[in-house]
Design a protein around this motif. Structure first.
Motif, PDB file in Angstrom:
ATOM      1  N   PRO A   1      -8.213 -41.834  49.631  1.00 61.19           N
ATOM      2  CA  PRO A   1      -8.812 -40.630  49.286  1.00 61.19           C
ATOM      3  C   PRO A   1      -9.603 -40.574  47.750  1.00 61.19           C
ATOM      4  CG  PRO A   1      -6.634 -40.410  47.824  1.00 61.19           C
ATOM      5  CD  PRO A   1      -6.648 -41.487  48.633  1.00 61.19           C
ATOM      6  N   CYS A   2     -10.624 -41.814  48.436  1.00 64.50           N
ATOM      7  CA  CYS A   2     -12.350 -41.919  48.173  1.00 64.50           C
ATOM      8  C   CYS A   2     -12.628 -42.559  48.919  1.00 64.50           C
ATOM      9  CB  CYS A   2     -11.553 -43.484  47.005  1.00 64.50           C
ATOM     10  SG  CYS A   2     -12.970 -44.089  46.944  1.00 64.50           S
ATOM     11  N   SER A   3     -14.445 -42.784  48.679  1.00 66.89           N
ATOM     12  CA  SER A   3     -15.388 -42.690  49.748  1.00 66.89           C
ATOM     13  C   SER A   3     -14.821 -44.424  49.336  1.00 66.89           C
ATOM     14  CB  SER A   3     -16.535 -42.022  48.878  1.00 66.89           C
ATOM     15  OG  SER A   3     -16.794 -41.222  49.668  1.00 66.89           O
ATOM     16  N   ILE A   4     -15.724 -45.327  48.570  1.00 63.02           N
ATOM     17  CA  ILE A   4     -15.180 -46.608  48.330  1.00 63.02           C
ATOM     18  C   ILE A   4     -14.221 -47.196  48.725  1.00 63.02           C
ATOM     19  CG2 ILE A   4     -15.043 -48.067  46.524  1.00 63.02           C
ATOM     20  CD1 ILE A   4     -17.224 -47.484  44.942  1.00 63.02           C
ATOM     21  N   CYS A   5     -12.966 -46.685  48.650  1.00 63.06           N
ATOM     22  CA  CYS A   5     -11.746 -47.567  49.625  1.00 63.06           C
ATOM     23  C   CYS A   5     -11.717 -47.039  50.691  1.00 63.06           C
ATOM     24  CB  CYS A   5     -10.343 -46.261  49.264  1.00 63.06           C
ATOM     25  SG  CYS A   5     -10.739 -46.470  47.248  1.00 63.06           S
ATOM     26  N   LYS A   6     -12.442 -45.699  51.478  1.00 64.35           N
ATOM     27  CA  LYS A   6     -12.371 -45.830  52.609  1.00 64.35           C
ATOM     28  C   LYS A   6     -13.324 -46.994  53.458  1.00 64.35           C
ATOM     29  CE  LYS A   6     -11.190 -40.674  52.618  1.00 64.35           C
ATOM     30  NZ  LYS A   6     -12.001 -39.618  52.188  1.00 64.35           N
TER      31      LYS A   6
ATOM     32  N   LEU B   1       0.284 -43.903  50.974  1.00 62.97           N
ATOM     33  CA  LEU B   1      -0.871 -43.269  49.926  1.00 62.97           C
ATOM     34  C   LEU B   1      -1.765 -44.735  49.469  1.00 62.97           C
ATOM     35  CD1 LEU B   1      -2.747 -41.559  48.444  1.00 62.97           C
ATOM     36  CD2 LEU B   1      -0.774 -41.009  47.252  1.00 62.97           C
ATOM     37  N   HIS B   2      -2.286 -44.338  49.891  1.00 58.77           N
ATOM     38  CA  HIS B   2      -3.339 -45.675  48.515  1.00 58.77           C
ATOM     39  C   HIS B   2      -3.945 -45.556  47.525  1.00 58.77           C
ATOM     40  CE1 HIS B   2      -6.221 -48.200  46.526  1.00 58.77           C
ATOM     41  NE2 HIS B   2      -7.041 -47.987  47.270  1.00 58.77           N
ATOM     42  N   ASP B   3      -2.641 -45.405  46.344  1.00 59.62           N
ATOM     43  CA  ASP B   3      -3.381 -44.762  45.786  1.00 59.62           C
ATOM     44  C   ASP B   3      -4.786 -44.611  44.868  1.00 59.62           C
ATOM     45  OD1 ASP B   3      -1.507 -42.787  43.969  1.00 59.62           O
ATOM     46  OD2 ASP B   3      -0.419 -44.614  44.558  1.00 59.62           O
ATOM     47  N   PRO B   4      -6.175 -43.811  44.807  1.00 54.29           N
ATOM     48  CA  PRO B   4      -7.223 -44.456  44.154  1.00 54.29           C
ATOM     49  C   PRO B   4      -7.209 -45.509  42.542  1.00 54.29           C
ATOM     50  CG  PRO B   4      -7.664 -42.977  45.256  1.00 54.29           C
ATOM     51  CD  PRO B   4      -6.359 -42.768  45.279  1.00 54.29           C
ATOM     52  N   CYS B   5      -7.738 -46.108  42.322  1.00 50.41           N
ATOM     53  CA  CYS B   5      -7.111 -46.506  41.474  1.00 50.41           C
ATOM     54  C   CYS B   5      -7.652 -45.489  40.077  1.00 50.41           C
ATOM     55  CB  CYS B   5      -7.517 -47.945  40.605  1.00 50.41           C
ATOM     56  SG  CYS B   5      -8.075 -49.508  41.761  1.00 50.41           S
ATOM     57  N   ASN B   6      -8.603 -45.638  40.152  1.00 40.64           N
ATOM     58  CA  ASN B   6      -9.756 -44.262  39.610  1.00 40.64           C
ATOM     59  C   ASN B   6      -9.325 -43.163  38.949  1.00 40.64           C
ATOM     60  OD1 ASN B   6     -12.349 -45.490  37.943  1.00 40.64           O
ATOM     61  ND2 ASN B   6     -12.756 -45.847  40.215  1.00 40.64           N
ATOM     62  N   TYR B   7      -8.535 -42.621  40.023  1.00 38.28           N
ATOM     63  CA  TYR B   7      -8.057 -41.267  40.240  1.00 38.28           C
ATOM     64  C   TYR B   7      -6.487 -41.343  38.650  1.00 38.28           C
ATOM     65  CZ  TYR B   7      -9.993 -39.071  43.876  1.00 38.28           C
ATOM     66  OH  TYR B   7     -10.923 -38.877  44.982  1.00 38.28           O
TER      67      TYR B   7
ATOM     68  N   CYS C   1     -14.100 -39.313  45.933  1.00 44.22           N
ATOM     69  CA  CYS C   1     -14.439 -40.048  45.350  1.00 44.22           C
ATOM     70  C   CYS C   1     -14.034 -40.437  44.140  1.00 44.22           C
ATOM     71  CB  CYS C   1     -16.158 -40.293  45.530  1.00 44.22           C
ATOM     72  SG  CYS C   1     -17.111 -41.872  44.671  1.00 44.22           S
ATOM     73  N   GLY C   2     -13.203 -42.211  44.171  1.00 46.11           N
ATOM     74  CA  GLY C   2     -12.593 -42.193  43.197  1.00 46.11           C
ATOM     75  C   GLY C   2     -13.436 -42.774  41.795  1.00 46.11           C
ATOM     76  N   HIS C   3     -14.313 -43.272  41.812  1.00 47.96           N
ATOM     77  CA  HIS C   3     -15.727 -43.585  40.770  1.00 47.96           C
ATOM     78  C   HIS C   3     -15.745 -42.612  40.347  1.00 47.96           C
ATOM     79  CE1 HIS C   3     -18.821 -44.237  43.064  1.00 47.96           C
ATOM     80  NE2 HIS C   3     -20.070 -44.126  41.971  1.00 47.96           N
TER      81      HIS C   3
ATOM     82  N   PHE D   1      -1.783 -51.293  43.200  1.00 53.80           N
ATOM     83  CA  PHE D   1      -3.615 -52.439  43.007  1.00 53.80           C
ATOM     84  C   PHE D   1      -4.887 -51.698  43.576  1.00 53.80           C
ATOM     85  CE2 PHE D   1      -0.032 -55.653  42.157  1.00 53.80           C
ATOM     86  CZ  PHE D   1      -0.345 -56.483  41.539  1.00 53.80           C
ATOM     87  N   CYS D   2      -5.971 -52.045  43.316  1.00 50.76           N
ATOM     88  CA  CYS D   2      -6.960 -51.859  44.424  1.00 50.76           C
ATOM     89  C   CYS D   2      -7.044 -51.588  45.385  1.00 50.76           C
ATOM     90  CB  CYS D   2      -8.304 -51.818  43.344  1.00 50.76           C
ATOM     91  SG  CYS D   2      -9.614 -51.660  43.944  1.00 50.76           S
ATOM     92  N   CYS D   3      -8.097 -51.525  46.002  1.00 49.76           N
ATOM     93  CA  CYS D   3      -8.587 -52.093  47.480  1.00 49.76           C
ATOM     94  C   CYS D   3      -9.044 -53.497  47.764  1.00 49.76           C
ATOM     95  CB  CYS D   3      -9.187 -50.730  48.004  1.00 49.76           C
ATOM     96  SG  CYS D   3     -10.861 -50.715  47.642  1.00 49.76           S
ATOM     97  N   GLY D   4     -10.070 -53.423  46.448  1.00 48.96           N
ATOM     98  CA  GLY D   4     -10.658 -54.161  47.070  1.00 48.96           C
ATOM     99  C   GLY D   4     -12.425 -54.450  46.940  1.00 48.96           C
ATOM    100  N   GLY D   5     -12.226 -53.131  46.851  1.00 46.88           N
ATOM    101  CA  GLY D   5     -13.710 -52.968  46.743  1.00 46.88           C
ATOM    102  C   GLY D   5     -14.402 -51.600  45.492  1.00 46.88           C
ATOM    103  N   GLY D   6     -13.553 -51.681  45.005  1.00 46.37           N
ATOM    104  CA  GLY D   6     -13.901 -50.906  43.893  1.00 46.37           C
ATOM    105  C   GLY D   6     -15.392 -51.003  43.327  1.00 46.37           C
ATOM    106  N   SER D   7     -15.543 -49.992  42.519  1.00 45.89           N
ATOM    107  CA  SER D   7     -17.150 -50.187  41.815  1.00 45.89           C
ATOM    108  C   SER D   7     -18.084 -50.344  42.459  1.00 45.89           C
ATOM    109  CB  SER D   7     -16.803 -51.071  40.424  1.00 45.89           C
ATOM    110  OG  SER D   7     -16.899 -52.624  40.896  1.00 45.89           O
ATOM    111  N   GLY D   8     -17.757 -50.466  43.647  1.00 48.40           N
ATOM    112  CA  GLY D   8     -18.654 -50.031  44.998  1.00 48.40           C
ATOM    113  C   GLY D   8     -19.538 -51.938  45.239  1.00 48.40           C
TER     114      GLY D   8
HETATM  115  S1  SF4 Z   1     -12.467 -48.407  45.563  1.00 43.57           S
HETATM  116 FE1  SF4 Z   1     -10.637 -49.465  44.425  1.00 43.57          FE
HETATM  117  S2  SF4 Z   1     -11.137 -49.607  42.047  1.00 43.57           S
HETATM  118 FE2  SF4 Z   1     -12.096 -47.074  43.665  1.00 43.57          FE
HETATM  119  S3  SF4 Z   1     -10.898 -46.207  43.228  1.00 43.57           S
HETATM  120 FE3  SF4 Z   1     -10.804 -46.930  45.238  1.00 43.57          FE
HETATM  121  S4  SF4 Z   1      -9.065 -48.292  44.966  1.00 43.57           S
HETATM  122 FE4  SF4 Z   1      -9.889 -48.431  42.974  1.00 43.57          FE
END
Ligand code: SF4
Ligand code: HEM
Ligand code: SF4
Ligand code: SF4
Lengths: 460, 272
Positions: free
Chosen positions: A425-430, A341-347, A289-291, A379-386
């Motif tokens: 590998p982040c629930s919000i990204c998924k 691989l999409h890198d979760p920003c928070n990671y 989970c990224g955040h 770049f973020c997936c666009g869903g970050g921070s819920g």
């Molecule tokens: S949801 Fe976006 S801000 Fe959070 S880690 Fe995933 S890519 Fe980033």
């Protein structure tokens, strides 16, 4: 209220829902005055915020580097302009130049319309910190939207989604309102699934006293991303760990980080520490989970109300460490589809997981392709921070916000034959990417990283 | 006018400039670094931190990585500016003979070099400022982030630098180093300067007034990024060390030997 004077806005929590998370909404006519009071109080505390307010040169470099501006071309989605929504108020009331020169230096009086603007644009920011990463000074617009959202929350303006997640966390200890019996049932079901699919016996101990390791999964892994939790279970079994999942904290996320760092986030931290103490564990291992990982790794030290006696690491740290030490037998041929691989920003920008994810990736899949840019530059997936809002207007925005990611995935070619894997590998990204890969027709399936580890393990 | 700009204002300027900056720095220091928001990948030692902050401050590393045109324009502007500020100090201080400290350079040659460098950097600074102004009005995103004051500052600097360049390029209004040195010295010693010929030069007076207004406004403007840059980097670029990985009471080899997870009775033999 999905729109206000042409601005998209998430549906808000009702006054009753706000009271459940301990906030008494401020009446509209008092909001501007109260907003100023809260802003005045909070600006004196956070230097990161003061500097974002006082030392931007408006060079404009952050513009083309924020996926929200790239996807919408809305000038208020340029990071420095997003910050400017609060900066113009800050200047007007809290700086000499703003008081003397007014509009010339971009100072403006507070009004309800401005508060509504905050609500729209602070909840389009995914707090991904790419702006801080590219800014010549390191100015972090994420710090501005953290504080903007905090003030909105105190005024009683919080998205329904965030408020309900906050309330669920307080009630049952996870974001999805899953009670203990449901947790145990789901885990038993996963045990069966693993036996059917992988032919191995995996137990998921819940609340097992005197465990060595406490694993904190994302609650989304019980329902939406079962292979991530199954992968973690297989990993802990494979290495013979004495581990457990605490029923009181079945949540790696902490939405408090995203809208209320004062009560909600802190409360979740206490809950975690209590669980660790009750179960007598020696180490806490975090799920995907990224955040949530950022909230745990970077914020527990400054939020905890007592000495933290348990080292906390991420499951990727542990898996990568074992791969480096050659302790795991993994067969990349078991994951032979093309993977990106999409890198979760928070990671990668807040937690330093950058290289470890790649160590795991290289050991577990046979056709790994980096997207460009990647790692810390991603770049973020666009869903970050819920900001996973489902009402039609916000959903359309989410498609726009994920445009950049879609272009990146397409350019790797992993989805060309329709059998690619987009590892996120982040629930919000998924949660963002499951529908978005369909909307953009990318020909990929979204998976976690531990999913791939579980599949690649060689048991004999 | 001469009295105001040449004799009185300089003292006010220095006072406001100093107090203003202290006021702003005090405001920043009053707020704290509450949470750890270091940017990753982590910097592992203070040397790495110093190198990173140095690269950002003096080479504009991030501009280089993400916008080459802006990097070139901004670096040229700041580099020329730095040289000109330095040139003002040593040029007036040593009357252009600063390079004569290098063995093999005569005082005459040093004066010529000083003149040449000053002229070249003056022109470069002007050109770089023009480019930054062009960018600010011509590129959509930059235009969209600009307040009127952002454009005004560039115009202001263009005029200030322009007047300076005129004094260099046109002999009729040229100012000798000695005159300036004597003037500054007199100011420092609190001596009257009204009789000085220097103050009869309208171009000098204009240039000098513009500089003083700039210094007065400096602490209350975006120019404070000179200090803001270091203060912000101090928050986001610090040393961070990850907690050590390694799980308590885990022995993978033993677990594999014991066949943990493999279903008892036959299935193990098939090899999963
Ligand atoms: S949801 Fe976006 S801000 Fe959070 S880690 Fe995933 S890519 Fe980033
Ligand atoms: C270590 C010191 C400094 C650093 C690292 C620095 C860095 C920067 C950077 C990265 C920018 C953004 C790029 C741009 O817009 O051109 C900028 C802009 C600017 N700087 Fe500096 N700067 C420093 C000192 C100064 C000083 C002393 C001045 C004094 C006049 C100054 C004047 C300006 C101006 C006017 C701009 C805006 C340019 C524009 O509008 O496009 N800088 N600076
Ligand atoms: S990159 Fe930094 S300095 Fe430039 S406009 Fe954006 S926030 Fe301001
Ligand atoms: S944190 Fe991310 S989404 Fe928010 S302004 Fe910065 S780059 Fe844009």
């Amino acid at each position: 209220m999905p729109e206000y004077k042409g601005m998209v806005q998430p549906v808000r929590a009702t006054p009753d829902e706000m009271r459940k998370i301990h906030i008494e909404p401020v009446p509209d006519e008092e909001k501007p005055q109260k907003a100023l009071e809260y802003l005045d109080e909070i600006r004196k505390k956070f230097r990161s915020f003061v500097l974002a307010m006082e030392s931007c040169t408006k060079c404009g470099q952050c513009a083309e580097n924020c996926h929200t501006y790239l996807g919408t071309r809305d000038p208020n989605n340029i990071p420095t302009n997003r910050a400017e929504l609060i900066r113009k108020i800050y200047r007007r009331y809290f700086t000499l130049e703003g008081r003397w020169f007014g509009k010339l230096v971009g100072a403006e009086d507070i009004s309800l319309d401005i508060i509504e603007q905050w609500y729209s644009y602070f909840y389009q920011c995914s707090q991904c910190r790419r702006c801080a990463h590219v800014c010549p000074f390191g100015i972090d617009t994420c710090e501005v939207t953290f504080i903007g959202r905090q003030i909105l929350h105190w005024l009683g303006i919080t998205p329904k989604l965030h408020a309900s997640v906050g309330a669920a966390m307080e009630r049952v200890g996870n974001h999805t309102n899953l009670p203990k019996p449901g947790i145990v049932d789901t885990l038993e079901f996963m045990t069966e699934e693993i036996m059917d699919e992988f032919g191995v016996e995996v137990e998921f101990p819940v609340d097992k006293p005197e465990s060595d390791i406490m694993y904190i999964p994302s609650s989304a892994d019980f329902l939406l991303n079962p292979y991530t939790l199954m992968g973690a279970g297989m990993f802990f079994t494979y290495i013979g760990a004495n581990w457990t999942i605490p029923s009181t904290v079945t949540e790696a996320g902490n939405f408090g980080l995203l809208f209320d760092q004062y009560y909600t986030q802190r409360h979740n931290v206490m809950r975690l520490l209590n669980a660790a103490q009750d179960l007598g564990v020696k180490k806490i291992v975090w799920g995907e989970c990224g955040h949530g990982w950022r909230a745990a790794k970077m914020y527990i030290p400054s939020l905890a109300d007592r000495p933290v006696r348990w080292p906390i690491t991420h499951i990727h740290d542990e898996v990568a460490d074992m791969i480096r030490k050659n302790e795991l037998k993994l067969d990349p041929a078991k994951n032979s589809q093309p993977v990106t691989l999409h890198d979760p920003c928070n990671y990668v920008r807040a937690c330093g997981l950058n290289e470890n994810m790649r160590v795991i990736m290289r050991a577990c899949v046979s056709d790994f392709r980096e997207m460009e840019p990647h790692g810390m530059d991603n770049f973020c997936c666009g869903g970050g921070s819920g900001i996973l809002f489902d009402d039609p207007e916000m959903y359309q925005r989410r498609i726009q916000l994920s445009q950049k990611k879609a272009d990146q995935v397409r350019a790797t070619g992993v989805g060309k034959n329709g059998d690619g894997i987009l590892c996120a590998p982040c629930s919000i990204c998924k949660a963002q990417l499951y529908p978005m890969v369909e909307e953009h027709e990318l020909g990929v399936e979204v998976k976690g990283l531990i999913d791939l580890v579980g599949k690649a393990l060689v048991w004999k | 006018m001469k009295l105001l700009i040449g004799q009185i204002l300089p003292y006010i300027t220095v006072t406001l400039f100093t107090l203003g900056i202290l006021y702003r720095l005090g405001r920043w220091a009053g707020a704290r670094i509450v949470h750890n928001i270091t940017l990753s990948p982590w910097l592992k030692s203070n040397t790495e931190v110093a190198i990173r902050i140095g690269a950002e401050a003096f080479l504009f590393r991030n501009l280089f990585r993400f916008d080459l045109a802006l990097w070139a324009g901004a670096l040229l502007m700041h580099f020329a500016l730095l040289n000109i500020l330095g040139g003002h100090v040593v040029g007036f201080g040593f009357l252009g003979e600063q390079f004569a400290f290098i063995p093999g350079i005569s005082p005459e040659l040093s004066k010529e070099m000083s003149d040449l460098l000053g002229t070249v950097f003056g022109i470069l600074l002007f050109v770089a400022l023009l480019y930054l102004l062009y960018r600010r009005v011509a590129l959509t995103p930059v235009k969209q982030v600009s307040n009127p004051s952002d454009i005004l500052w560039l115009v202001y600097l263009l005029v200030l630098v322009g007047v300076g360049n005129i004094m260099r390029l046109f002999h009729a209004v040229h100012v000798e180093y000695e005159m300036v040195r004597d003037y500054i010295l007199a100011l420092i010693l609190f001596q009257p300067v009204m009789h000085m010929e220097l103050l009869d030069n309208v171009f000098f007076l204009t240039h000098y007034l513009l500089v003083q207004v700039l210094l007065i406004l400096f602490p209350f403007s975006k120019l404070m990024h000179l200090f803001g840059m270091f203060a912000e980097r101090w928050i986001v670029n610090r040393v961070y060390k990850d907690p050590a990985p390694g799980l308590p009471n885990v022995d993978v080899a033993a677990a594999r030997r014991a066949g943990i997870g493999l279903p008892s009775g036959g299935a193990a033999e098939e090899g999963v």
